[in-house]
Design a protein around this motif. Structure first.
Motif, PDB file in Angstrom:
ATOM      1  N   CYS A 119      26.745  49.912  21.549  1.00 18.54           N
ATOM      2  CA  CYS A 119      27.774  48.897  21.733  1.00 18.54           C
ATOM      3  C   CYS A 119      28.066  48.777  23.223  1.00 18.54           C
ATOM      4  O   CYS A 119      28.091  49.767  23.934  1.00 18.54           O
ATOM      5  N   LEU A 120      28.288  47.596  23.670  1.00 17.68           N
ATOM      6  CA  LEU A 120      28.564  47.366  25.086  1.00 17.68           C
ATOM      7  C   LEU A 120      30.060  47.400  25.334  1.00 17.68           C
ATOM      8  O   LEU A 120      30.828  46.703  24.691  1.00 17.68           O
ATOM      9  N   CYS A 121      30.460  48.226  26.267  1.00 20.48           N
ATOM     10  CA  CYS A 121      31.857  48.320  26.679  1.00 20.48           C
ATOM     11  C   CYS A 121      31.914  47.949  28.153  1.00 20.48           C
ATOM     12  O   CYS A 121      31.205  48.528  28.956  1.00 20.48           O
ATOM     13  N   ASP A 122      32.743  46.980  28.487  1.00 20.25           N
ATOM     14  CA  ASP A 122      32.846  46.605  29.888  1.00 20.25           C
ATOM     15  C   ASP A 122      34.213  46.005  30.176  1.00 20.25           C
ATOM     16  O   ASP A 122      34.951  45.635  29.281  1.00 20.25           O
ATOM     17  N   GLU A 123      34.516  45.945  31.474  1.00 19.30           N
ATOM     18  CA  GLU A 123      35.760  45.343  31.944  1.00 19.30           C
ATOM     19  C   GLU A 123      35.404  44.205  32.885  1.00 19.30           C
ATOM     20  O   GLU A 123      34.585  44.364  33.781  1.00 19.30           O
ATOM     21  N   GLN A 124      36.014  43.057  32.672  1.00 18.81           N
ATOM     22  CA  GLN A 124      35.783  41.901  33.530  1.00 18.81           C
ATOM     23  C   GLN A 124      37.067  41.567  34.264  1.00 18.81           C
ATOM     24  O   GLN A 124      38.131  41.514  33.646  1.00 18.81           O
ATOM     25  N   GLU A 125      36.975  41.362  35.562  1.00 21.37           N
ATOM     26  CA  GLU A 125      38.139  41.001  36.360  1.00 21.37           C
ATOM     27  C   GLU A 125      37.879  39.662  37.035  1.00 21.37           C
ATOM     28  O   GLU A 125      36.798  39.433  37.577  1.00 21.37           O
ATOM     29  N   THR A 126      38.888  38.788  36.991  1.00 25.00           N
ATOM     30  CA  THR A 126      38.800  37.475  37.601  1.00 25.00           C
ATOM     31  C   THR A 126      40.021  37.267  38.487  1.00 25.00           C
ATOM     32  O   THR A 126      41.145  37.512  38.056  1.00 25.00           O
ATOM     33  N   GLU A 127      39.801  36.813  39.716  1.00 32.48           N
ATOM     34  CA  GLU A 127      40.915  36.545  40.618  1.00 32.48           C
ATOM     35  C   GLU A 127      41.491  35.166  40.294  1.00 32.48           C
ATOM     36  O   GLU A 127      40.793  34.162  40.310  1.00 32.48           O
ATOM     37  N   LEU A 128      42.777  35.133  39.980  1.00 37.62           N
ATOM     38  CA  LEU A 128      43.440  33.887  39.622  1.00 37.62           C
ATOM     39  C   LEU A 128      44.037  33.173  40.829  1.00 37.62           C
ATOM     40  O   LEU A 128      44.022  31.951  40.897  1.00 37.62           O
ATOM     41  N   GLY A 129      44.594  33.924  41.752  1.00 37.72           N
ATOM     42  CA  GLY A 129      45.218  33.309  42.914  1.00 37.72           C
ATOM     43  C   GLY A 129      45.478  34.324  44.003  1.00 37.72           C
ATOM     44  O   GLY A 129      45.474  35.531  43.775  1.00 37.72           O
ATOM     45  N   ARG A 130      45.720  33.795  45.211  1.00 36.63           N
ATOM     46  CA  ARG A 130      45.975  34.655  46.368  1.00 36.63           C
ATOM     47  C   ARG A 130      47.038  33.972  47.216  1.00 36.63           C
ATOM     48  O   ARG A 130      46.980  32.769  47.441  1.00 36.63           O
TER      49      ARG A 130
ATOM     50  N   GLY B 122      48.540  44.648  59.826  1.00 33.93           N
ATOM     51  CA  GLY B 122      48.007  43.332  59.447  1.00 33.93           C
ATOM     52  C   GLY B 122      48.832  42.657  58.367  1.00 33.93           C
ATOM     53  O   GLY B 122      49.787  43.223  57.826  1.00 33.93           O
ATOM     54  N   LYS B 123      48.457  41.434  58.036  1.00 38.25           N
ATOM     55  CA  LYS B 123      49.147  40.664  57.009  1.00 38.25           C
ATOM     56  C   LYS B 123      48.783  41.182  55.617  1.00 38.25           C
ATOM     57  O   LYS B 123      47.678  41.650  55.385  1.00 38.25           O
ATOM     58  N   VAL B 124      49.726  41.061  54.693  1.00 36.84           N
ATOM     59  CA  VAL B 124      49.532  41.524  53.320  1.00 36.84           C
ATOM     60  C   VAL B 124      49.335  40.317  52.415  1.00 36.84           C
ATOM     61  O   VAL B 124      50.055  39.320  52.525  1.00 36.84           O
ATOM     62  N   HIS B 125      48.331  40.394  51.528  1.00 40.68           N
ATOM     63  CA  HIS B 125      48.068  39.334  50.563  1.00 40.68           C
ATOM     64  C   HIS B 125      48.344  39.857  49.160  1.00 40.68           C
ATOM     65  O   HIS B 125      48.007  40.997  48.833  1.00 40.68           O
ATOM     66  N   ALA B 126      48.960  39.017  48.324  1.00 39.80           N
ATOM     67  CA  ALA B 126      49.192  39.337  46.919  1.00 39.80           C
ATOM     68  C   ALA B 126      48.112  38.641  46.098  1.00 39.80           C
ATOM     69  O   ALA B 126      47.920  37.431  46.200  1.00 39.80           O
ATOM     70  N   LEU B 127      47.393  39.411  45.278  1.00 38.45           N
ATOM     71  CA  LEU B 127      46.334  38.871  44.427  1.00 38.45           C
ATOM     72  C   LEU B 127      46.766  38.940  42.979  1.00 38.45           C
ATOM     73  O   LEU B 127      47.245  39.981  42.510  1.00 38.45           O
ATOM     74  N   ASP B 128      46.612  37.846  42.245  1.00 40.33           N
ATOM     75  CA  ASP B 128      46.826  37.842  40.806  1.00 40.33           C
ATOM     76  C   ASP B 128      45.464  37.988  40.148  1.00 40.33           C
ATOM     77  O   ASP B 128      44.568  37.163  40.359  1.00 40.33           O
ATOM     78  N   VAL B 129      45.296  39.065  39.357  1.00 43.07           N
ATOM     79  CA  VAL B 129      44.004  39.404  38.772  1.00 43.07           C
ATOM     80  C   VAL B 129      44.147  39.457  37.259  1.00 43.07           C
ATOM     81  O   VAL B 129      45.071  40.068  36.724  1.00 43.07           O
ATOM     82  N   GLU B 130      43.214  38.810  36.566  1.00 42.11           N
ATOM     83  CA  GLU B 130      43.159  38.838  35.109  1.00 42.11           C
ATOM     84  C   GLU B 130      42.053  39.811  34.700  1.00 42.11           C
ATOM     85  O   GLU B 130      40.923  39.700  35.176  1.00 42.11           O
TER      86      GLU B 130
ATOM     87  N   ILE C  36      47.258  40.588  32.970  1.00 43.55           N
ATOM     88  CA  ILE C  36      47.336  39.965  34.283  1.00 43.55           C
ATOM     89  C   ILE C  36      48.147  40.886  35.180  1.00 43.55           C
ATOM     90  O   ILE C  36      49.262  41.285  34.822  1.00 43.55           O
ATOM     91  N   LYS C  37      47.583  41.251  36.341  1.00 47.85           N
ATOM     92  CA  LYS C  37      48.223  42.181  37.265  1.00 47.85           C
ATOM     93  C   LYS C  37      48.348  41.533  38.638  1.00 47.85           C
ATOM     94  O   LYS C  37      47.588  40.635  38.981  1.00 47.85           O
ATOM     95  N   ARG C  38      49.297  42.018  39.426  1.00 51.63           N
ATOM     96  CA  ARG C  38      49.427  41.614  40.820  1.00 51.63           C
ATOM     97  C   ARG C  38      49.071  42.818  41.680  1.00 51.63           C
ATOM     98  O   ARG C  38      49.613  43.900  41.511  1.00 51.63           O
ATOM     99  N   ARG C  39      48.133  42.617  42.598  1.00 49.66           N
ATOM    100  CA  ARG C  39      47.696  43.666  43.509  1.00 49.66           C
ATOM    101  C   ARG C  39      47.949  43.214  44.938  1.00 49.66           C
ATOM    102  O   ARG C  39      47.879  42.028  45.245  1.00 49.66           O
ATOM    103  N   TYR C  40      48.189  44.181  45.810  1.00 41.93           N
ATOM    104  CA  TYR C  40      48.463  43.895  47.210  1.00 41.93           C
ATOM    105  C   TYR C  40      47.359  44.507  48.069  1.00 41.93           C
ATOM    106  O   TYR C  40      47.000  45.675  47.884  1.00 41.93           O
TER     107      TYR C  40
END
Length: 67
Positions: free
Chosen positions: A5-16, A28-36, A50-54
């Motif tokens: 069976c295939l087990c995997d995680e897919q991440e997609t960047e929604l916005g920055r 430096g400047k900090v960017h907030a990334l919304d990741v699904e 959906i998570k927010r990463r910095y």
């Protein structure tokens, strides 16, 4: 009998967008990334989140926000 069976995680960047503040390491400047993210097991989606990463735009370090 062996079942594969295939087990995997897919991440997609929604916005920055630019976040307030500066990087504590390089200033430096900090960017907030919304990741699904999706966890799939045998082509069935188990978890959808959906998570927010910095991240710093200069040194590209992942930053952790403490409340």
């Amino acid at each position: 009998m062996c079942l594969m069976c295939l087990c995997d995680e897919q991440e997609t960047e929604l916005g920055r967008q630019q976040a307030p503040g500066t990087c504590p390491y390089c200033g430096g400047k900090v960017h907030a990334l919304d990741v699904e993210s999706k966890w799939n097991f045998c082509f069935v989606t188990l978890c959808f989140r959906i998570k927010r990463r910095y991240h710093c735009s200069s040194c590209d370090r992942r930053l952790v926000l403490y409340h």
